[in-house]
Design a protein around this motif. Sequence first.
Motif, PDB file in Angstrom:
ATOM      1  N   ALA A   1       6.614  39.364  -3.157  1.00 21.26           N
ATOM      2  CA  ALA A   1       5.660  39.606  -4.237  1.00 21.26           C
ATOM      3  C   ALA A   1       5.662  38.452  -5.235  1.00 21.26           C
ATOM      4  CB  ALA A   1       6.001  40.921  -4.946  1.00 21.26           C
ATOM      5  N   LEU A   2       6.846  37.924  -5.525  1.00 20.35           N
ATOM      6  CA  LEU A   2       6.914  36.812  -6.465  1.00 20.35           C
ATOM      7  C   LEU A   2       6.279  35.560  -5.855  1.00 20.35           C
ATOM      8  CD1 LEU A   2       7.758  35.543  -9.089  1.00 20.35           C
ATOM      9  CD2 LEU A   2      10.077  35.278  -8.187  1.00 20.35           C
ATOM     10  N   THR A   3       6.527  35.323  -4.587  1.00 22.42           N
ATOM     11  CA  THR A   3       5.932  34.158  -3.925  1.00 22.42           C
ATOM     12  C   THR A   3       4.409  34.231  -3.973  1.00 22.42           C
ATOM     13  OG1 THR A   3       7.834  33.988  -2.435  1.00 22.42           O
ATOM     14  CG2 THR A   3       5.823  32.851  -1.776  1.00 22.42           C
ATOM     15  N   ALA A   4       3.867  35.409  -3.742  1.00 20.78           N
ATOM     16  CA  ALA A   4       2.408  35.575  -3.779  1.00 20.78           C
ATOM     17  C   ALA A   4       1.868  35.298  -5.176  1.00 20.78           C
ATOM     18  CB  ALA A   4       2.037  36.985  -3.327  1.00 20.78           C
ATOM     19  N   ALA A   5       2.572  35.771  -6.191  1.00 17.70           N
ATOM     20  CA  ALA A   5       2.118  35.532  -7.566  1.00 17.70           C
ATOM     21  C   ALA A   5       2.166  34.050  -7.906  1.00 17.70           C
ATOM     22  CB  ALA A   5       2.984  36.330  -8.537  1.00 17.70           C
ATOM     23  N   LEU A   6       3.241  33.380  -7.547  1.00 19.15           N
ATOM     24  CA  LEU A   6       3.358  31.955  -7.844  1.00 19.15           C
ATOM     25  C   LEU A   6       2.308  31.146  -7.080  1.00 19.15           C
ATOM     26  CD1 LEU A   6       7.253  31.473  -7.821  1.00 19.15           C
ATOM     27  CD2 LEU A   6       5.738  31.937  -9.759  1.00 19.15           C
ATOM     28  N   ARG A   7       2.020  31.548  -5.850  1.00 22.34           N
ATOM     29  CA  ARG A   7       1.001  30.854  -5.059  1.00 22.34           C
ATOM     30  C   ARG A   7      -0.363  30.935  -5.744  1.00 22.34           C
ATOM     31  NH1 ARG A   7       1.513  33.471  -0.745  1.00 22.34           N
ATOM     32  NH2 ARG A   7       2.883  32.030   0.386  1.00 22.34           N
ATOM     33  N   GLN A   8      -0.653  32.072  -6.369  1.00 24.75           N
ATOM     34  CA  GLN A   8      -1.946  32.221  -7.035  1.00 24.75           C
ATOM     35  C   GLN A   8      -2.096  31.217  -8.176  1.00 24.75           C
ATOM     36  OE1 GLN A   8      -2.731  36.120  -8.658  1.00 24.75           O
ATOM     37  NE2 GLN A   8      -4.900  35.681  -8.974  1.00 24.75           N
ATOM     38  N   TYR A   9      -1.017  31.034  -8.965  1.00 28.64           N
ATOM     39  CA  TYR A   9      -1.089  30.070 -10.069  1.00 28.64           C
ATOM     40  C   TYR A   9      -1.165  28.643  -9.535  1.00 28.64           C
ATOM     41  CZ  TYR A   9      -0.009  33.851 -13.287  1.00 28.64           C
ATOM     42  OH  TYR A   9      -0.055  35.018 -14.015  1.00 28.64           O
ATOM     43  N   LEU A  10      -0.503  28.386  -8.414  1.00 27.51           N
ATOM     44  CA  LEU A  10      -0.568  27.058  -7.820  1.00 27.51           C
ATOM     45  C   LEU A  10      -1.975  26.734  -7.362  1.00 27.51           C
ATOM     46  CD1 LEU A  10       1.090  24.572  -6.863  1.00 27.51           C
ATOM     47  CD2 LEU A  10       1.424  25.765  -4.675  1.00 27.51           C
ATOM     48  N   ARG A  11      -2.673  27.712  -6.814  1.00 22.71           N
ATOM     49  CA  ARG A  11      -4.022  27.501  -6.286  1.00 22.71           C
ATOM     50  C   ARG A  11      -5.108  27.652  -7.351  1.00 22.71           C
ATOM     51  NH1 ARG A  11      -3.727  30.769  -0.449  1.00 22.71           N
ATOM     52  NH2 ARG A  11      -2.206  29.371   0.545  1.00 22.71           N
ATOM     53  N   GLU A  12      -4.820  28.412  -8.431  1.00 17.80           N
ATOM     54  CA  GLU A  12      -5.817  28.644  -9.487  1.00 17.80           C
ATOM     55  C   GLU A  12      -5.223  28.250 -10.842  1.00 17.80           C
ATOM     56  OE1 GLU A  12      -7.965  32.447  -9.230  1.00 17.80           O
ATOM     57  OE2 GLU A  12      -6.746  32.848  -7.453  1.00 17.80           O
ATOM     58  N   PRO A  13      -5.076  26.968 -11.106  1.00 20.94           N
ATOM     59  CA  PRO A  13      -4.448  26.530 -12.360  1.00 20.94           C
ATOM     60  C   PRO A  13      -5.191  26.973 -13.612  1.00 20.94           C
ATOM     61  CG  PRO A  13      -5.408  24.679 -11.167  1.00 20.94           C
ATOM     62  CD  PRO A  13      -5.441  25.843 -10.237  1.00 20.94           C
ATOM     63  N   SER A  14      -6.481  27.329 -13.483  1.00 22.27           N
ATOM     64  CA  SER A  14      -7.219  27.788 -14.659  1.00 22.27           C
ATOM     65  C   SER A  14      -6.632  29.081 -15.225  1.00 22.27           C
ATOM     66  CB  SER A  14      -8.690  28.006 -14.309  1.00 22.27           C
ATOM     67  OG  SER A  14      -8.829  28.995 -13.286  1.00 22.27           O
ATOM     68  N   LEU A  15      -5.938  29.865 -14.394  1.00 15.96           N
ATOM     69  CA  LEU A  15      -5.301  31.093 -14.867  1.00 15.96           C
ATOM     70  C   LEU A  15      -4.230  30.802 -15.897  1.00 15.96           C
ATOM     71  CD1 LEU A  15      -4.796  33.165 -11.573  1.00 15.96           C
ATOM     72  CD2 LEU A  15      -6.425  33.619 -13.416  1.00 15.96           C
ATOM     73  N   ILE A  16      -3.582  29.666 -15.751  1.00 12.83           N
ATOM     74  CA  ILE A  16      -2.454  29.345 -16.638  1.00 12.83           C
ATOM     75  C   ILE A  16      -2.935  29.200 -18.074  1.00 12.83           C
ATOM     76  CG2 ILE A  16      -0.720  27.593 -17.166  1.00 12.83           C
ATOM     77  CD1 ILE A  16      -0.487  27.100 -14.153  1.00 12.83           C
ATOM     78  N   ARG A  17      -4.012  28.451 -18.269  1.00  6.82           N
ATOM     79  CA  ARG A  17      -4.512  28.261 -19.637  1.00  6.82           C
ATOM     80  C   ARG A  17      -5.041  29.573 -20.213  1.00  6.82           C
ATOM     81  NH1 ARG A  17      -6.079  24.147 -22.840  1.00  6.82           N
ATOM     82  NH2 ARG A  17      -5.658  22.631 -21.186  1.00  6.82           N
ATOM     83  N   ALA A  18      -5.822  30.306 -19.426  1.00  5.23           N
ATOM     84  CA  ALA A  18      -6.422  31.539 -19.932  1.00  5.23           C
ATOM     85  C   ALA A  18      -5.354  32.580 -20.273  1.00  5.23           C
ATOM     86  CB  ALA A  18      -7.399  32.098 -18.896  1.00  5.23           C
ATOM     87  N   GLN A  19      -4.421  32.820 -19.370  1.00  2.00           N
ATOM     88  CA  GLN A  19      -3.392  33.827 -19.629  1.00  2.00           C
ATOM     89  C   GLN A  19      -2.372  33.342 -20.652  1.00  2.00           C
ATOM     90  OE1 GLN A  19      -1.739  35.184 -15.907  1.00  2.00           O
ATOM     91  NE2 GLN A  19      -3.708  35.953 -15.161  1.00  2.00           N
ATOM     92  N   GLY A  20      -2.124  32.045 -20.713  1.00  2.05           N
ATOM     93  CA  GLY A  20      -1.234  31.517 -21.751  1.00  2.05           C
ATOM     94  C   GLY A  20      -1.807  31.725 -23.142  1.00  2.05           C
ATOM     95  N   ASN A  21      -3.120  31.496 -23.289  1.00  3.56           N
ATOM     96  CA  ASN A  21      -3.770  31.752 -24.578  1.00  3.56           C
ATOM     97  C   ASN A  21      -3.708  33.241 -24.923  1.00  3.56           C
ATOM     98  OD1 ASN A  21      -4.434  29.058 -24.894  1.00  3.56           O
ATOM     99  ND2 ASN A  21      -6.492  29.290 -24.017  1.00  3.56           N
ATOM    100  N   GLY A  22      -3.909  34.099 -23.917  1.00  3.25           N
ATOM    101  CA  GLY A  22      -3.817  35.533 -24.157  1.00  3.25           C
ATOM    102  C   GLY A  22      -2.413  35.962 -24.560  1.00  3.25           C
ATOM    103  N   ALA A  23      -1.413  35.334 -23.958  1.00  7.81           N
ATOM    104  CA  ALA A  23      -0.030  35.671 -24.296  1.00  7.81           C
ATOM    105  C   ALA A  23       0.288  35.288 -25.740  1.00  7.81           C
ATOM    106  CB  ALA A  23       0.923  34.962 -23.330  1.00  7.81           C
ATOM    107  N   ARG A  24      -0.138  34.114 -26.156  1.00  9.01           N
ATOM    108  CA  ARG A  24       0.107  33.679 -27.535  1.00  9.01           C
ATOM    109  C   ARG A  24      -0.575  34.613 -28.532  1.00  9.01           C
ATOM    110  NH1 ARG A  24       3.265  31.083 -31.350  1.00  9.01           N
ATOM    111  NH2 ARG A  24       1.947  30.670 -33.150  1.00  9.01           N
ATOM    112  N   THR A  25      -1.818  34.979 -28.254  1.00  7.16           N
ATOM    113  CA  THR A  25      -2.539  35.886 -29.152  1.00  7.16           C
ATOM    114  C   THR A  25      -1.841  37.241 -29.246  1.00  7.16           C
ATOM    115  OG1 THR A  25      -4.647  34.798 -28.657  1.00  7.16           O
ATOM    116  CG2 THR A  25      -4.748  37.029 -29.552  1.00  7.16           C
ATOM    117  N   ARG A  26      -1.397  37.764 -28.114  1.00  8.84           N
ATOM    118  CA  ARG A  26      -0.716  39.056 -28.122  1.00  8.84           C
ATOM    119  C   ARG A  26       0.599  38.989 -28.895  1.00  8.84           C
ATOM    120  NH1 ARG A  26      -0.378  44.041 -26.130  1.00  8.84           N
ATOM    121  NH2 ARG A  26       1.547  44.798 -25.143  1.00  8.84           N
ATOM    122  N   ALA A  27       1.333  37.894 -28.739  1.00  8.92           N
ATOM    123  CA  ALA A  27       2.586  37.744 -29.475  1.00  8.92           C
ATOM    124  C   ALA A  27       2.342  37.736 -30.982  1.00  8.92           C
ATOM    125  CB  ALA A  27       3.297  36.462 -29.046  1.00  8.92           C
TER     126      ALA A  27
END
Length: 391
Positions: free
Chosen positions: A339-365
Motif C-alpha cells: 500500500a505504501l509503495t502504491a502511494a509513493l508511486r502516485q506522487y512519483l508519477r503525479e508531482p502536481s499532487l505534492i504542491r496541491a496537498q502540501g498547500n492544503g496541509a499548511r492551511t489545515r495546520a
Amino acid sequence: MQTPPTVDASAAPPLIAHIIHRLDIGGLENGLVNLINRMPPERYRHAIVCMKDYTDFSRRIQRDDVTLHALHKREGNDLAIHGRLWRLLRQLRPAIVHTRNMATLEMQTTAALAGVRCRVHGEHGWDIGDLDGSRAKNRWLRRLFRPFVSQYIVLSQHQRDYLAKRIGVPATRINHICNGVDTQRFHPVPRNQATALPPGFAPPGTLVIGTVMRMQPVKAPGILVDSFLSLLDQEPAARERLRLVMIGDGPLLPELRERIVTAGAMDLAWLPGARDDIPDLLRALDLFVLPSLAEGICNTILEAMASGLPVVATRVGGNPDLVVEGETGQLIAASSAEALTAALRQYLREPSLIRAQGNGARTRAEQEFSLDTMVKRYLSVYDRLLSPPSP
C-alpha cells in the motif's frame, strides 16, 4: 531536584504538577513544554515531576518559574516512589495534578492521598506492548483508577471512543484536545532554498521522501525501506528521481542501514541518526511518510503539515484526525509495504499532487492545530476544575 521557590500562596497563580515518566525528547514531552511556554504566567504556575529523571531537553522550557523534580524510580515495582511523591506533593501543594499515560496513572491515588482535589489524566498514545488498548491488564488498571481521575484529556477521537466504550468513562469527564504545532518555527520555503541535506544528495528534479521518527518496531521504519527499495526496482527512472531521508535514532537504525547497503542504494538514502535541525530538514523534503503501527497524535505529522508537506500515514490511532485523504495526503493500511509503495508511486508519477496537498496541509495546520488553540482548550479544562460548584 529543584527546591520549590517560596511564594505567597494567597497571591500566586495556582500550581499545576505535571507528572510524567521522564523528561526527554519525545512527542508527549514536546507537547508539555509547548503548553507551559505558551500558557500565560499569570494564569498558572508549573512543576514537572519525573518518575525517572530529566535531561537537557528541559532547556527548552522558556519560563524561569518552572521547577523540575526527579523521583528516580527504580526498575520494576518501586513501591517507595509513592512515599517520595506523597511528600513532594505535600510540599508543593499543587491545585491540580496532571498525570500522563499508563506509566503515571497509578499516581492518581497518591495525589488523592496527598490532598490534591483536582486531578487530570492525559492519554497521549498506546504502550508498545498494547498497541490498541486491548490488553486485559491495562483495561483493568484503567478501570481501577477511573474513580480517582477528575477529568481526562485525550488527543484523538480514537482514544475518546476507547475510554467511553471500553473503560466506561462518562462523556462529561472526557476532553478531546489535539496537540498544537508552532507554525512560525515550522513553515515552508521553496525547495531551492533548503540546504539542510548533504551537498549534491538531492539535485533538482528529485523527489525527496522523508520521515522523522524513533527507529523502533512500533514506528515500522522497515516498511518505508521496503517500499523505497521496491520502487527502485519497479520504476525505470526511480534511481535518478528518488531519494530517501530517515531522521532519528533507535535500535533498528543499524539494520535499516545494512539493508539499504545490501541493496546497493546507500547513495540514494541518508540516515544520519538523531538531529536537532528538524525544521530545516523538513523544509528540504517533498513528501513526509509515517508507516507506524500505532499512534496517539503524532507531533511530527503536525510539523510536516506546517512545513507544507503532504503526509502519507497509516490509518491508525489519531492519524485520521490529522490527515485528510486526498486533500493533505493519503491514509494507508498499517503493515502493508504494498500500500505504501502504491502511494509513493502516485506522487512519483503525479508531482502536481505534492504542491496541491502540501498547500492544503499548511492551511489545515494553521487553521486547526495552532498552539494558541491548544493552550485555550487546556486552560478551559483547568479553569473548570478550579471553578466553585454551581448552586
